[in-house]
Write an enzyme that holds these catalytic residues in place. Sequence first.
Site, short mmCIF file in Angstrom:
data_model
loop_
_atom_site.label_atom_id
_atom_site.label_comp_id
_atom_site.label_asym_id
_atom_site.label_seq_id
_atom_site.Cartn_x
_atom_site.Cartn_y
_atom_site.Cartn_z
N ASN A 193 -5.86 69.85 -0.21
CA ASN A 193 -6.43 70.37 -1.45
C ASN A 193 -7.15 71.68 -1.17
OD1 ASN A 193 -5.66 68.22 -3.21
ND2 ASN A 193 -7.29 66.95 -2.35
N SER A 226 -13.34 68.83 -2.23
CA SER A 226 -14.76 68.49 -2.31
C SER A 226 -15.49 68.70 -0.99
CB SER A 226 -14.93 67.04 -2.77
OG SER A 226 -14.32 66.16 -1.85
N HIS A 263 -8.90 69.99 5.69
CA HIS A 263 -8.47 68.65 6.07
C HIS A 263 -7.12 68.35 5.43
CE1 HIS A 263 -11.16 68.55 2.56
NE2 HIS A 263 -10.39 67.59 2.08
P1 5GP Z 1 -11.00 66.60 -0.76
O1 5GP Z 1 -11.36 66.04 -2.11
O2 5GP Z 1 -11.96 67.70 -0.35
O3 5GP Z 1 -9.55 67.00 -0.62
O4 5GP Z 1 -11.15 65.40 0.26
C1 5GP Z 1 -12.36 65.05 0.84
C2 5GP Z 1 -12.24 63.62 1.25
O5 5GP Z 1 -13.29 63.33 2.14
C3 5GP Z 1 -12.33 62.64 0.10
O6 5GP Z 1 -11.14 61.86 0.03
C4 5GP Z 1 -13.56 61.79 0.45
O7 5GP Z 1 -13.40 60.43 0.11
C5 5GP Z 1 -13.70 62.00 1.94
N1 5GP Z 1 -15.06 61.90 2.42
C6 5GP Z 1 -16.17 62.46 1.85
N2 5GP Z 1 -17.26 62.18 2.58
C7 5GP Z 1 -16.82 61.43 3.63
C8 5GP Z 1 -17.50 60.83 4.75
O8 5GP Z 1 -18.71 60.94 4.94
N3 5GP Z 1 -16.73 60.13 5.63
C9 5GP Z 1 -15.38 60.00 5.46
N4 5GP Z 1 -14.73 59.27 6.38
N5 5GP Z 1 -14.71 60.55 4.43
C10 5GP Z 1 -15.43 61.26 3.53
#
Ligand code: 5GP
Length: 114
Positions: free
Chosen positions: A87, A95, A100
């Site tokens: 993303n 987020s 990642h």
């Molecule tokens: P994005 O929305 O930025 O593509 O993905 C971020 C991801 O990080 C989300 O799926 C969210 O659930 C995950 N995430 C956020 N905070 C943490 C955390 O403290 N530990 C882990 N293992 N995943 C996290």
Amino acid sequence: MPGCLFCNIVAKSTPAQIVFENDHVLAFKDIRPVAPVHALVIPRQHITGIHEATPADVEVLGRVLLAARDVAEQLGLAEGGYRLVVNQGKNAGQSVLHLHCHVLGGRPMAWPPG
Ligand code: 5GP
Ligand code: ZN
């Protein structure tokens, strides 16, 4: 980068369920899984997102993708297939501002994505 959640996971000052690591990348289970298997693969070095990556990052970007493939294999997704997602920015719902790659599997994935 100070204050970056995923840099803190790399530094192991924030705990995570790590499933794979090497000199370049780290992979761990997503804390809020949206599929039966949901892991994240990140570079150890801080890159804010794919849009901020530069040609100097070409090796680590390749390593993230190959690690995502290995994580998918390790988590049993090779036969059924899986989806890799990066993303970028607001409309994609990024987020966490540390690059990642989501590894998603264990159920059929809809297309087009929501
Ligand atoms: P994005 O929305 O930025 O593509 O993905 C971020 C991801 O990080 C989300 O799926 C969210 O659930 C995950 N995430 C956020 N905070 C943490 C955390 O403290 N530990 C882990 N293992 N995943 C996290
Ligand atoms: Zn970071």
